[in-house]
Write an enzyme that holds these catalytic residues in place. Structure first.
Site, PDB file in Angstrom:
ATOM      1  N   ASN A  54       0.903  -1.027  -0.214  1.00 18.15           N
ATOM      2  CA  ASN A  54      -0.258  -0.125   0.063  1.00 18.15           C
ATOM      3  C   ASN A  54       0.884   1.072   0.018  1.00 18.15           C
ATOM      4  O   ASN A  54       1.559   1.478   1.101  1.00 18.15           O
ATOM      5  CB  ASN A  54      -0.825  -0.020   1.124  1.00 18.15           C
ATOM      6  CG  ASN A  54      -1.805   1.329   1.331  1.00 18.15           C
ATOM      7  OD1 ASN A  54      -1.624   2.113   0.545  1.00 18.15           O
ATOM      8  ND2 ASN A  54      -3.000   1.361   2.604  1.00 18.15           N
ATOM      9  N   VAL A  55       1.102   2.019  -1.051  1.00 12.46           N
ATOM     10  CA  VAL A  55       2.063   2.929  -1.371  1.00 12.46           C
ATOM     11  C   VAL A  55       1.805   4.122  -0.318  1.00 12.46           C
ATOM     12  O   VAL A  55       2.551   5.029  -0.104  1.00 12.46           O
ATOM     13  CB  VAL A  55       2.288   3.478  -2.629  1.00 12.46           C
ATOM     14  CG1 VAL A  55       2.766   2.131  -3.694  1.00 12.46           C
ATOM     15  CG2 VAL A  55       0.928   3.943  -3.243  1.00 12.46           C
ATOM     16  N   ASN A  81       4.038   2.888 -10.756  1.00 16.62           N
ATOM     17  CA  ASN A  81       2.999   2.551 -11.761  1.00 16.62           C
ATOM     18  C   ASN A  81       1.831   2.726 -11.153  1.00 16.62           C
ATOM     19  O   ASN A  81       0.789   3.092 -11.664  1.00 16.62           O
ATOM     20  CB  ASN A  81       3.163   1.281 -12.306  1.00 16.62           C
ATOM     21  CG  ASN A  81       1.981   0.815 -13.090  1.00 16.62           C
ATOM     22  OD1 ASN A  81       1.594   1.506 -13.999  1.00 16.62           O
ATOM     23  ND2 ASN A  81       1.343  -0.233 -12.537  1.00 16.62           N
ATOM     24  N   SER A 133       1.197  10.584 -17.461  1.00 15.27           N
ATOM     25  CA  SER A 133       0.049  10.308 -18.223  1.00 15.27           C
ATOM     26  C   SER A 133      -0.111  11.509 -19.279  1.00 15.27           C
ATOM     27  O   SER A 133       0.568  12.762 -18.838  1.00 15.27           O
ATOM     28  CB  SER A 133      -1.364  10.298 -17.179  1.00 15.27           C
ATOM     29  OG  SER A 133      -2.297  10.462 -18.229  1.00 15.27           O
ATOM     30  N   TYR A 146      -5.946  14.154 -10.993  1.00 14.00           N
ATOM     31  CA  TYR A 146      -5.124  13.359 -11.567  1.00 14.00           C
ATOM     32  C   TYR A 146      -4.335  13.808 -12.371  1.00 14.00           C
ATOM     33  O   TYR A 146      -2.935  13.595 -12.429  1.00 14.00           O
ATOM     34  CB  TYR A 146      -6.046  12.389 -12.478  1.00 14.00           C
ATOM     35  CG  TYR A 146      -5.376  11.278 -13.220  1.00 14.00           C
ATOM     36  CD1 TYR A 146      -4.887   9.970 -12.450  1.00 14.00           C
ATOM     37  CD2 TYR A 146      -5.197  11.354 -14.501  1.00 14.00           C
ATOM     38  CE1 TYR A 146      -4.355   9.179 -13.289  1.00 14.00           C
ATOM     39  CE2 TYR A 146      -4.515  10.257 -15.155  1.00 14.00           C
ATOM     40  CZ  TYR A 146      -4.143   9.144 -14.616  1.00 14.00           C
ATOM     41  OH  TYR A 146      -3.434   8.298 -15.222  1.00 14.00           O
ATOM     42  N   ALA A 147      -4.623  14.996 -13.217  1.00 10.53           N
ATOM     43  CA  ALA A 147      -3.606  15.791 -13.886  1.00 10.53           C
ATOM     44  C   ALA A 147      -2.683  16.605 -12.776  1.00 10.53           C
ATOM     45  O   ALA A 147      -1.481  16.724 -13.412  1.00 10.53           O
ATOM     46  CB  ALA A 147      -4.383  16.777 -14.635  1.00 10.53           C
ATOM     47  N   ALA A 148      -2.984  16.828 -11.764  1.00  9.33           N
ATOM     48  CA  ALA A 148      -2.083  17.516 -10.783  1.00  9.33           C
ATOM     49  C   ALA A 148      -1.150  16.557 -10.365  1.00  9.33           C
ATOM     50  O   ALA A 148       0.260  16.831 -10.220  1.00  9.33           O
ATOM     51  CB  ALA A 148      -2.714  18.132  -9.516  1.00  9.33           C
ATOM     52  N   LYS A 150      -0.062  13.592 -12.041  1.00 14.57           N
ATOM     53  CA  LYS A 150       0.626  13.278 -13.210  1.00 14.57           C
ATOM     54  C   LYS A 150       1.630  14.300 -13.630  1.00 14.57           C
ATOM     55  O   LYS A 150       2.839  13.989 -13.979  1.00 14.57           O
ATOM     56  CB  LYS A 150      -0.237  12.641 -14.194  1.00 14.57           C
ATOM     57  CG  LYS A 150      -0.811  11.428 -13.907  1.00 14.57           C
ATOM     58  CD  LYS A 150       0.116  10.417 -13.264  1.00 14.57           C
ATOM     59  CE  LYS A 150      -0.868   8.909 -13.114  1.00 14.57           C
ATOM     60  NZ  LYS A 150       0.361   7.932 -12.586  1.00 14.57           N
ATOM     61  N   ILE A 181      -4.481   3.625 -23.361  1.00 20.30           N
ATOM     62  CA  ILE A 181      -3.900   2.337 -23.468  1.00 20.30           C
ATOM     63  C   ILE A 181      -5.216   1.236 -23.263  1.00 20.30           C
ATOM     64  O   ILE A 181      -5.961   1.345 -22.259  1.00 20.30           O
ATOM     65  CB  ILE A 181      -2.777   2.118 -22.681  1.00 20.30           C
ATOM     66  CG1 ILE A 181      -1.680   3.127 -22.530  1.00 20.30           C
ATOM     67  CG2 ILE A 181      -2.172   0.856 -22.684  1.00 20.30           C
ATOM     68  CD1 ILE A 181      -1.280   3.408 -24.094  1.00 20.30           C
TER      69      ILE A 181
END
Length: 240
Positions: A54-55, A81, A133, A146-148, A150, A181
């Protein structure tokens, strides 16, 4: 001779999807792979060892790291990943959605790399590959969190490429920014939407996990011995 013979590779989010593809690619090239994930492996390979990770759990990450060093003596390759999405328009995004994505996708990358990066530096060599991403490069509606993360991963990549190469260490740090993907997540998307995604690319198709895995193999291997601090866009020429 495999390109990664004798190498010890750690891959987070390695139970399925991109992590699975990268783990198998590395294992087929001779690496011993430790695939860390919350869930069990959905595949088997004699060179791939599944391990709970669990990261977001700092103490758990430390135990995970130490157990690998104790068993294998070193870590040569790290692929960050593991990642999640909790999409929402910014005006509707909850604190929980924001914090969870930040904790996994950004802090989770930091939690493990702050241990393995210095380990590689002390050993004099290593390759760290961060999975960013296309959304981290171009942004995307409904994915501010998510954008922040990545985009943040790209910033970490350039910073760590400088930090971990100090004192002459041959530690390389690069990022891969995949486009759309065909992982299990996209397999649930209606075909008309998949066709729209494909039309956004110059190659007019979606990518395959193996294409990301081969890029990761290149960056992990001596073929990329003079490449560091870079973000490789693997998106079919996507136009957002």
């Amino acid at each position: 001779m495999g390109k990664l013979n004798g190498k010890i590779a750690v891959i987070t989010g390695g139970a399925k999807g991109l992590g699975q593809a990268i783990a198998l690619e590395f294992a087929n090239e001779g690496a011993t792979v430790i695939a860390g994930d919350l869930g069990e492996l959905t595949y088997s390979h004699p060179n791939v060892h599944g391990k709970y990770l669990n990261v977001t759990d700092v103490l758990g990450v430390e135990k995970f790291y130490q157990s690998i060093v104790d068993e294998f003596g070193k870590i040569d390759i790290l692929v960050n990943n593991a990642g999640i999405t909790k999409d929402s328009m910014t005006r509707k995004m909850t604190d929980e959605q924001w914090n969870l994505v930040i904790d996994v996708n950004l802090k989770g990358v930091f939690n493990l790399t702050r241990l393995i990066g210095p380990h590689m530096q002390a050993n004099g060599s290593g390759s760290i590959i961060n999975i960013s991403s296309v959304v981290g490069v171009f942004g995307n509606i409904g994915q501010a969190n998510y954008a922040a993360t990545k985009a943040g991963v790209i910033g970490l990549t350039m910073t760590w490429a400088k930090e971990f190469a100090l004192k002459g260490a041959n530690v390389r740090v690069n990022a891969i920014a995949p486009g759309y993907i065909m992982t299990d997540i996209l397999k649930t998307v209606p075909q008309d939407l998949l066709d729209k995604f494909a039309a956004l690319t110059m190659l007019n198709r979606l990518g395959q996990p193996e294409e990301i895995a081969k890029t990761a193999l290149f960056l992990a291997s001596d073929d990329a011995s003079y490449i560091t601090g870079q973000t490789i866009n693997v998106n079919g020429g996507m136009r957002l």
